[in-house]
Enzyme design. Sequence first.
Site, PDB file in Angstrom:
ATOM      1  N   HIS A  39      51.976  71.496   9.725  1.00 48.71           N
ATOM      2  CA  HIS A  39      51.292  71.051  10.949  1.00 48.71           C
ATOM      3  C   HIS A  39      49.819  71.464  10.935  1.00 48.71           C
ATOM      4  O   HIS A  39      49.384  72.261  11.768  1.00 48.71           O
ATOM      5  CB  HIS A  39      51.985  71.615  12.192  1.00 48.71           C
ATOM      6  N   VAL A  61      52.391  62.115  11.140  1.00 47.46           N
ATOM      7  CA  VAL A  61      51.310  63.022  11.522  1.00 47.46           C
ATOM      8  C   VAL A  61      51.248  63.125  13.050  1.00 47.46           C
ATOM      9  O   VAL A  61      50.273  63.591  13.600  1.00 47.46           O
ATOM     10  CB  VAL A  61      49.932  62.561  10.974  1.00 47.46           C
ATOM     11  N   GLY A  62      52.329  62.656  13.716  1.00 51.25           N
ATOM     12  CA  GLY A  62      52.376  62.701  15.176  1.00 51.25           C
ATOM     13  C   GLY A  62      53.035  63.987  15.635  1.00 51.25           C
ATOM     14  O   GLY A  62      52.418  65.061  15.621  1.00 51.25           O
ATOM     15  N   ARG A  63      54.287  63.870  16.024  1.00 48.54           N
ATOM     16  CA  ARG A  63      55.074  65.035  16.440  1.00 48.54           C
ATOM     17  C   ARG A  63      56.448  64.933  15.785  1.00 48.54           C
ATOM     18  O   ARG A  63      56.969  63.825  15.587  1.00 48.54           O
ATOM     19  CB  ARG A  63      55.275  65.040  17.960  1.00 48.54           C
ATOM     20  N   ALA A  75      47.200  68.964   9.944  1.00 48.85           N
ATOM     21  CA  ALA A  75      46.347  67.807   9.713  1.00 48.85           C
ATOM     22  C   ALA A  75      44.985  67.943  10.398  1.00 48.85           C
ATOM     23  O   ALA A  75      44.011  67.358   9.966  1.00 48.85           O
ATOM     24  CB  ALA A  75      47.034  66.528  10.184  1.00 48.85           C
ATOM     25  N   GLU A 114      59.510  73.261  14.445  1.00 45.24           N
ATOM     26  CA  GLU A 114      58.548  74.046  13.673  1.00 45.24           C
ATOM     27  C   GLU A 114      58.608  75.519  14.073  1.00 45.24           C
ATOM     28  O   GLU A 114      58.794  75.805  15.254  1.00 45.24           O
ATOM     29  CB  GLU A 114      57.135  73.502  13.932  1.00 45.24           C
ATOM     30  N   SER A 135      52.742  49.337  19.479  1.00 47.03           N
ATOM     31  CA  SER A 135      52.292  50.272  20.513  1.00 47.03           C
ATOM     32  C   SER A 135      52.890  49.778  21.816  1.00 47.03           C
ATOM     33  O   SER A 135      53.549  48.739  21.831  1.00 47.03           O
ATOM     34  CB  SER A 135      50.763  50.313  20.577  1.00 47.03           C
ATOM     35  N   ARG A 136      52.674  50.515  22.882  1.00 46.97           N
ATOM     36  CA  ARG A 136      53.285  50.109  24.151  1.00 46.97           C
ATOM     37  C   ARG A 136      52.895  48.685  24.522  1.00 46.97           C
ATOM     38  O   ARG A 136      53.700  47.886  24.936  1.00 46.97           O
ATOM     39  CB  ARG A 136      52.860  51.062  25.285  1.00 46.97           C
ATOM     40  N   LEU A 174      48.512  52.624  17.855  1.00 45.67           N
ATOM     41  CA  LEU A 174      47.179  52.240  17.355  1.00 45.67           C
ATOM     42  C   LEU A 174      46.099  52.783  18.287  1.00 45.67           C
ATOM     43  O   LEU A 174      45.304  52.045  18.851  1.00 45.67           O
ATOM     44  CB  LEU A 174      47.086  50.719  17.211  1.00 45.67           C
ATOM     45  N   GLY A 175      46.103  54.112  18.450  1.00 45.89           N
ATOM     46  CA  GLY A 175      45.079  54.764  19.273  1.00 45.89           C
ATOM     47  C   GLY A 175      43.923  55.227  18.394  1.00 45.89           C
ATOM     48  O   GLY A 175      43.650  54.652  17.348  1.00 45.89           O
ATOM     49  N   ILE A 210      43.647  57.668  16.404  1.00 45.83           N
ATOM     50  CA  ILE A 210      44.050  57.991  15.034  1.00 45.83           C
ATOM     51  C   ILE A 210      44.521  56.726  14.312  1.00 45.83           C
ATOM     52  O   ILE A 210      44.091  56.446  13.195  1.00 45.83           O
ATOM     53  CB  ILE A 210      45.154  59.071  15.042  1.00 45.83           C
TER      54      ILE A 210
END
Lengths: 360, 329
Positions: free
Chosen positions: B293, B244-246, B295, B275, B188-189, B166-167, B169
């Site tokens: 990739h 949409v991260g990695r 976005a 990728e 999240s952490r 929850l950063g 983005i």
Amino acid sequence: MLATLSRRAASQPSISLTCNSLSHIFITIQSIVTSHSHLSFFHHQSEMESIGVLMMCPMNNYLEQELDKRFNLFRYWTQPRRSEFLIQHAESIRAVVGNASAGADAELIDALPKLEIVSSFSVGLDKIDLIKCKGKGIRVTNTPDVLTDDVADLAIGLMLAVLRRISECDRYVRSGAWKHGDFKLTTKFSGKRVGIIGLGRIGLAIAKRAEAFDCSISYHSRSEKPNINYKYYGSIIELASNCDILVVACALTPETTHIVNREVIDALGPKGVLINIGRGPHVDEPELVSALVEGRLGGAGLDVFEKEPEVPEQLFGLDNVVLLPHVGSGTMETRKDMADLVLGNLEAHFANKPLLTPVV
Amino acid sequence: MAASNTQSKEDTPTLPLLLIHRFPSFKLSFFPFLYTKYTVLDQHADPPQTRFADLSKSARLMLCVGPTPVTSADLDRYPAVECILGSCAGFDHFDLAACRRRGIRVTSSGEAFSDDVADYAVGLAIDVLRRVSAANRFVRTGSWPARKEYTLGSKVSGKRVGILGLGNIGWRVAKRFESFNCSIAYNSRKIKSQVPYPYYANVTNLASNSDILVICCALTDETYHVVNKDVLEKLGKTGIIINVGRGSLIDEKELVEFLIRGEIGGAGFDVFEHEPHVPKELLALDNVVLSPHKAVLTPESFAALEELVISNVDAFFSSKPLRAEIELD
């Protein structure tokens, strides 16, 4: 061990006794309830079962099954000789179930003298001759509200798909082209100016969603809405000149037919995007196609077309358009809700109760 | 030695040194502007810079373009670097441990790409649930007149959205989905104060309570394959996953198996583990949406990045606070 056994032995008869008496009582109650409810159910049902309901085209399996269970269902699309069929059953058909592609026109209404109600599996009623229905005292119902969210969701989905080229990206990856180069830049959606034609339930739901993307909202409708903070344009050309994305979300009436014409398309311009989740005839389709082909319009997301299921083939080769087969309300959840509304309206009508969602 | 010292003193550039670290194919539109204010050192400049090897040893500031890796060996070659300006939302391409040891400060793209990535996540989710791309294919291949009714999709509004990370983005994703009357929960952490959404310390529990799982956390040693078999099982047949991260945040092999067996409802990918390789099994599926990739790739995002980078270069040389600095704790 012995003790347990003997206790069990001792208690056994009493349990079975209780069981017996309980189950006896239960069965008795059950049989009363069943016979009673069965009687009323049968009575109710037999009355309903004789009512002829004409379904115009296949629209939803659940609805079809339920109509078949409850009424004397006629499937119009399976009739090889339709005029003969109508003459033969003119006396028994008291209800028509239509949708966005097949409703009840003047000819059908005239052919069914016993018609009392047209219950449409859609929110739009442009395939129903409403004036004729009113004149003849035929009731008309639609399925409002339950599909509002779906249509608004899809409108936002189309905006994102067109601006961010999501469907084109998907095609690009599936074709294996990614290995050979990079995909081009696309256009940001957040913060764009969204113009809405028709600020009814669907228009408002689109506005609410677009606001969460920091989009500014303006609209055009017959008259300015009180208590609404969005900017109102009395002229649709002005609305189109002052937005990046123009969405059609009004009802189809003679006044709104071709409401998006060449002038409006040109006012939207080569960077503008048109979204149509209303009805095909809202847009002058040949003008839209030529504007897209000539690059006078930036892009389009279309869920509806003038001559569905025919879609102009010139659009198939364009990357800046997303073409959908009229699926605005096409989710399992919503179609079930819509079907329940159609059934509920018919049952209410034939039980002389107030209609759930009457229009006429 | 003495001679070369004298020579380099004579030729010491007057403008501050700015080292550009990039793959040859990566460029940014504002490079020409940087040349007007700084002595830009670019290994891939055309024509080649004859004094690159010599001057780059004294460069204190590095601008890293895109996901070009910055390894410990790179830092050995550029011993004077004190700060790395990143131009990605993620920072998995930096050897952060090496940066920490050397006291190097690192920045990311901050909020420059956040709107675009959040928009894309929502777009992918609507696409997967409402089958937008698949239906578009159906129409374009001329199948509509023949088949009449298209397969029904699933409703977006009212679904339970679970957000992983929850950063910048993630909270934008939350805000957008809230307007669809979706309920939001996150992992999240650490639990975030001032956030009204339920927090799940465990990703598996978050998945059990979500219909749409959106992956938008940073890739770190801890988050590698954070979406594994357990998480996918909990998300289940009607759940969908949006990444949409990695790519490496998901055990891709496992996810492909789940999709083939129909044990998960669908997926939208902007990123993949290897990728531009995309598992070929995905290409035939109608319940997945595949994106190369991209976005973040809008002119608006790049303009925001340009503004951020230029202001950070300026801030560094005038000893002002940097924006979008990553905490290297």
